[in-house]
Enzyme design. Structure first.
Site, PDB file in Angstrom:
ATOM      1  N   CYS A 172       0.826  -1.212   0.000  1.00  0.00           N
ATOM      2  CA  CYS A 172       0.000   0.000   0.000  1.00  0.00           C
ATOM      3  C   CYS A 172       0.860   1.261   0.000  1.00  0.00           C
ATOM      4  O   CYS A 172       0.702   2.130  -0.868  1.00  0.00           O
ATOM      5  CB  CYS A 172      -0.955  -0.025   1.193  1.00  0.00           C
ATOM      6  SG  CYS A 172      -0.184  -0.474   2.773  1.00  0.00           S
TER       7      CYS A 172
HETATM    8  N1  LIG Z   1      -4.984  -3.721   4.822  1.00  0.00           N
HETATM    9  C1  LIG Z   1      -4.335  -3.085   3.862  1.00  0.00           C
HETATM   10  O1  LIG Z   1      -4.526  -1.881   3.642  1.00  0.00           O
HETATM   11  C2  LIG Z   1      -3.372  -3.824   3.004  1.00  0.00           C
HETATM   12  C3  LIG Z   1      -3.030  -5.124   3.232  1.00  0.00           C
HETATM   13  N2  LIG Z   1      -2.095  -5.750   2.433  1.00  0.00           N
HETATM   14  C4  LIG Z   1      -1.720  -7.131   2.659  1.00  0.00           C
HETATM   15  O2  LIG Z   1      -2.807  -7.957   2.242  1.00  0.00           O
HETATM   16  C5  LIG Z   1      -2.894  -9.107   3.076  1.00  0.00           C
HETATM   17  C6  LIG Z   1      -4.293  -9.135   3.715  1.00  0.00           C
HETATM   18  O3  LIG Z   1      -4.439  -7.958   4.488  1.00  0.00           O
HETATM   19  P1  LIG Z   1      -5.745  -7.634   5.330  1.00  0.00           P
HETATM   20  O4  LIG Z   1      -6.948  -8.140   4.628  1.00  0.00           O
HETATM   21  O5  LIG Z   1      -5.666  -6.227   5.730  1.00  0.00           O
HETATM   22  O6  LIG Z   1      -5.483  -8.545   6.605  1.00  0.00           O
HETATM   23  P2  LIG Z   1      -6.533  -9.108   7.673  1.00  0.00           P
HETATM   24  O7  LIG Z   1      -5.746  -9.363   8.908  1.00  0.00           O
HETATM   25  O8  LIG Z   1      -7.710  -8.211   7.768  1.00  0.00           O
HETATM   26  O9  LIG Z   1      -6.987 -10.493   7.028  1.00  0.00           O
HETATM   27  C7  LIG Z   1      -6.109 -11.553   6.776  1.00  0.00           C
HETATM   28  C8  LIG Z   1      -6.929 -12.807   6.624  1.00  0.00           C
HETATM   29  O10 LIG Z   1      -6.032 -13.912   6.380  1.00  0.00           O
HETATM   30  C9  LIG Z   1      -6.657 -15.085   6.862  1.00  0.00           C
HETATM   31  N3  LIG Z   1      -5.642 -16.037   7.359  1.00  0.00           N
HETATM   32  C10 LIG Z   1      -4.887 -15.925   8.477  1.00  0.00           C
HETATM   33  N4  LIG Z   1      -4.076 -17.001   8.601  1.00  0.00           N
HETATM   34  C11 LIG Z   1      -4.338 -17.805   7.558  1.00  0.00           C
HETATM   35  C12 LIG Z   1      -3.849 -19.080   7.137  1.00  0.00           C
HETATM   36  N5  LIG Z   1      -2.896 -19.716   7.834  1.00  0.00           N
HETATM   37  N6  LIG Z   1      -4.342 -19.606   5.999  1.00  0.00           N
HETATM   38  C13 LIG Z   1      -5.296 -18.969   5.277  1.00  0.00           C
HETATM   39  N7  LIG Z   1      -5.821 -17.769   5.642  1.00  0.00           N
HETATM   40  C14 LIG Z   1      -5.343 -17.195   6.765  1.00  0.00           C
HETATM   41  C15 LIG Z   1      -7.554 -14.656   8.016  1.00  0.00           C
HETATM   42  O11 LIG Z   1      -8.836 -15.214   7.830  1.00  0.00           O
HETATM   43  P3  LIG Z   1      -9.303 -16.646   8.416  1.00  0.00           P
HETATM   44  O12 LIG Z   1      -8.871 -16.719   9.852  1.00  0.00           O
HETATM   45  O13 LIG Z   1     -10.779 -16.586   8.230  1.00  0.00           O
HETATM   46  O14 LIG Z   1      -8.626 -17.646   7.542  1.00  0.00           O
HETATM   47  C16 LIG Z   1      -7.694 -13.151   7.882  1.00  0.00           C
HETATM   48  O15 LIG Z   1      -9.039 -12.745   7.755  1.00  0.00           O
HETATM   49  C17 LIG Z   1      -1.762  -8.991   4.095  1.00  0.00           C
HETATM   50  O16 LIG Z   1      -0.637  -9.670   3.630  1.00  0.00           O
HETATM   51  C18 LIG Z   1      -1.491  -7.484   4.112  1.00  0.00           C
HETATM   52  O17 LIG Z   1      -0.198  -7.198   4.526  1.00  0.00           O
HETATM   53  C19 LIG Z   1      -1.517  -5.129   1.375  1.00  0.00           C
HETATM   54  C20 LIG Z   1      -1.833  -3.835   1.094  1.00  0.00           C
HETATM   55  C21 LIG Z   1      -2.757  -3.065   1.906  1.00  0.00           C
HETATM   56  C1  LIG Z   2      -1.225   0.925   9.071  1.00  0.00           C
HETATM   57  C2  LIG Z   2      -0.383  -0.311   8.997  1.00  0.00           C
HETATM   58  O1  LIG Z   2      -0.054  -0.913  10.007  1.00  0.00           O
HETATM   59  N1  LIG Z   2      -0.013  -0.705   7.794  1.00  0.00           N
HETATM   60  C3  LIG Z   2       0.766  -1.879   7.601  1.00  0.00           C
HETATM   61  C4  LIG Z   2       0.777  -2.210   6.144  1.00  0.00           C
HETATM   62  C5  LIG Z   2       1.127  -3.657   6.053  1.00  0.00           C
HETATM   63  C6  LIG Z   2       1.069  -4.262   4.755  1.00  0.00           C
HETATM   64  O2  LIG Z   2       0.305  -3.930   3.898  1.00  0.00           O
HETATM   65  O3  LIG Z   2       1.945  -5.235   4.677  1.00  0.00           O
HETATM   66  P1  LIG Z   2       2.641  -5.891   3.422  1.00  0.00           P
HETATM   67  O4  LIG Z   2       2.371  -4.946   2.290  1.00  0.00           O
HETATM   68  O5  LIG Z   2       4.062  -5.931   3.788  1.00  0.00           O
HETATM   69  O6  LIG Z   2       1.989  -7.177   3.230  1.00  0.00           O
HETATM   70  C7  LIG Z   2       2.204  -1.693   8.086  1.00  0.00           C
HETATM   71  O7  LIG Z   2       2.671  -0.556   8.143  1.00  0.00           O
HETATM   72  O8  LIG Z   2       2.886  -2.700   8.346  1.00  0.00           O
END
Ligand SMILES: NC(=O)C1=CN([C@@H]2O[C@H](COP(=O)(O)OP(=O)(O)OC[C@H]3O[C@@H](n4cnc5c(N)ncnc54)[C@H](OP(=O)(O)O)[C@@H]3O)[C@@H](O)[C@H]2O)C=CC1
Ligand SMILES: CC(=O)N[C@@H](CCC(=O)OP(=O)(O)O)C(=O)O
Length: 349
Positions: free
Chosen positions: A153
């Protein structure tokens, strides 16, 4: 006969996952055939997300690569870093196209990944195979590929703001300072003390100074553009809002350029791209102006006194910073228009 692309979402119960579901309601070529959870299979996604009542009717499936491959052609892994690294190889082996939203496949050097992410790196072969899906820059490389690593992000906001000026040689890459702020949904849905309401409300805090895992991602891309290593100063801060990233960047100009010349350079670079909007001189974007949309809005200010350029770039972290950009990559992989299903006007106010 239904010719839609069948899509599965692992991590559908996270913020990135539910944002994919929201956007797919407007995508003409896609059908969600499996929403997957490692902890709640058999349950309804609406139990945890009542806003999805009647949107997704099928129960959550478990994480079984063969079963996913029987239901879907393409899978999004919206899973934490470390989880994607272990899961993606089996999904690819099962014959699925994969778009991974985590940081696990973005860095080409496994030792750099291990240094910053503190997890064992995926295999060198898969790191090589993963195409870094920054559509505005590497869109041609994404077309027709099976495995995309979706950018982070902060790197999305930052790199879209920096690349045209770096590539043109108009700023000195060794002077780049990035001051970035994110809403708390950037940390995902899992609760932590840092993101607790009482800790964040009416507060503003810096974190991971000089240690953020997105530093090597930004440096890798800028280094590829300049052809030599680039290091940046990168400060991340949490702000008390739900969505949005503002990345403010400062760098020394290498020559004399007006605001209008900078605007013209960026408009030319992003000509024919759907999602980057370059502001008129003296008009700077705010996070609300992109909220809920796949836009990245960029504004500038040249300071003739210091010889520095300030660049302000804003995105919605969950859309252009994650799920929207992932869908944009899917569109390019499939040979469709990049904006299919993504033409959402920002939610304002
Ligand atoms: N939030 C953001 O703005 C951004 C996030 N990202 C990246 O995108 C990814 C998802 O982020 P986000 O949706 O915010 O994270 P969340 O923590 O909201 O969701 C992650 C999901 O992964 C699932 N999970 C956890 N462990 C496992 C496993 N062992 N196997 C399968 N599924 C699993 C969980 O669901 P369940 O327990 O139901 O399986 C959980 O709901 C991360 O890698 C994050 O760094 C990238 C850019 C921006
Ligand atoms: C606000 C906040 O905590 N943001 C997260 C974004 C994490 C993320 O998106 O992680 P990857 O892109 O590395 O999967 C952080 O700064 O770590």
């Amino acid at each position: 006969m239904n010719n839609k692309l069948r899509v599965a979402i692992v991590g559908s119960t996270g913020y990135g996952g539910v944002e994919l579901i929201r956007f797919f309601q407007n995508h003409p070529q896609v059908e969600i055939t499996s929403v997957i959870s490692s902890s709640s299979s058999g349950e309804s996604i609406a139990d945890g997300f009542p806003h999805l009542t009647d949107v997704i009717r099928r129960p959550l499936d478990g994480v079984d690569p063969a079963e996913i491959a029987s239901r879907a052609d393409l899978v999004f892994t919206a899973t934490p870093s470390g989880v994607s690294a272990k899961l993606v190889p089996s999904l690819l082996e099962a014959g699925l196209k994969v778009i991974d939203l985590s940081g696990d496949f973005r860095l080409k050097d496994g030792s750099v990944y291990e240094q910053w992410y503190k997890h064992p790196a995926p295999s060198a072969e898969l790191l090589e195979k993963a195409v870094y899906g920054m559509a505005e820059v590497y869109g041609d490389e994404v077309k027709g590929k099976d495995f995309i690593s979706n950018p982070g992000c902060y790197p999305t906001a930052t790199l879209l703001g920096l690349i045209p000026a770096v590539e043109a040689g108009w700023i000195d890459p060794s002077t780049i300072i990035i001051d970035a702020k994110s809403g708390v949904s950037g940390a995902g849905r899992g609760t932590s003390l840092t993101n607790h309401y009482a800790e964040m409300n009416e507060n503003f805090k810096a974190y991971k100074l000089n240690k953020h895992q997105h530093i090597p991602e930004i440096e890798q891309v800028l280094g590829n553009i300049t052809g030599s290593p680039v290091t940046v100063t990168f400060t991340t801060q949490l702000v008390p809002m739900t969505r949005g990233i503002m990345s403010t960047m400062y760098a020394k100009l290498t020559g004399e350029h007006s605001d209008q010349e900078i605007v013209d350079l960026y408009r030319k670079y992003y000509e024919n791209r759907s999602f980057v909007r370059v502001r008129e001189p003296g008009i700077w974007p705010s996070t609300k102006e992109v909220s809920g949309s796949n836009y990245c809005d960029i504004g500038f200010s040249v300071d003739p006194r210091t010889g520095r350029l300030t660049i302000i770039s804003v995105i919605d972290n969950l859309v252009k910073g994650a799920s929207g950009q992932a869908i944009q990559n899917m569109n390019l992989m499939m040979g469709w228009e990049e904006n299919l299903g993504l033409n959402m006007t920002p939610v304002y106010p």
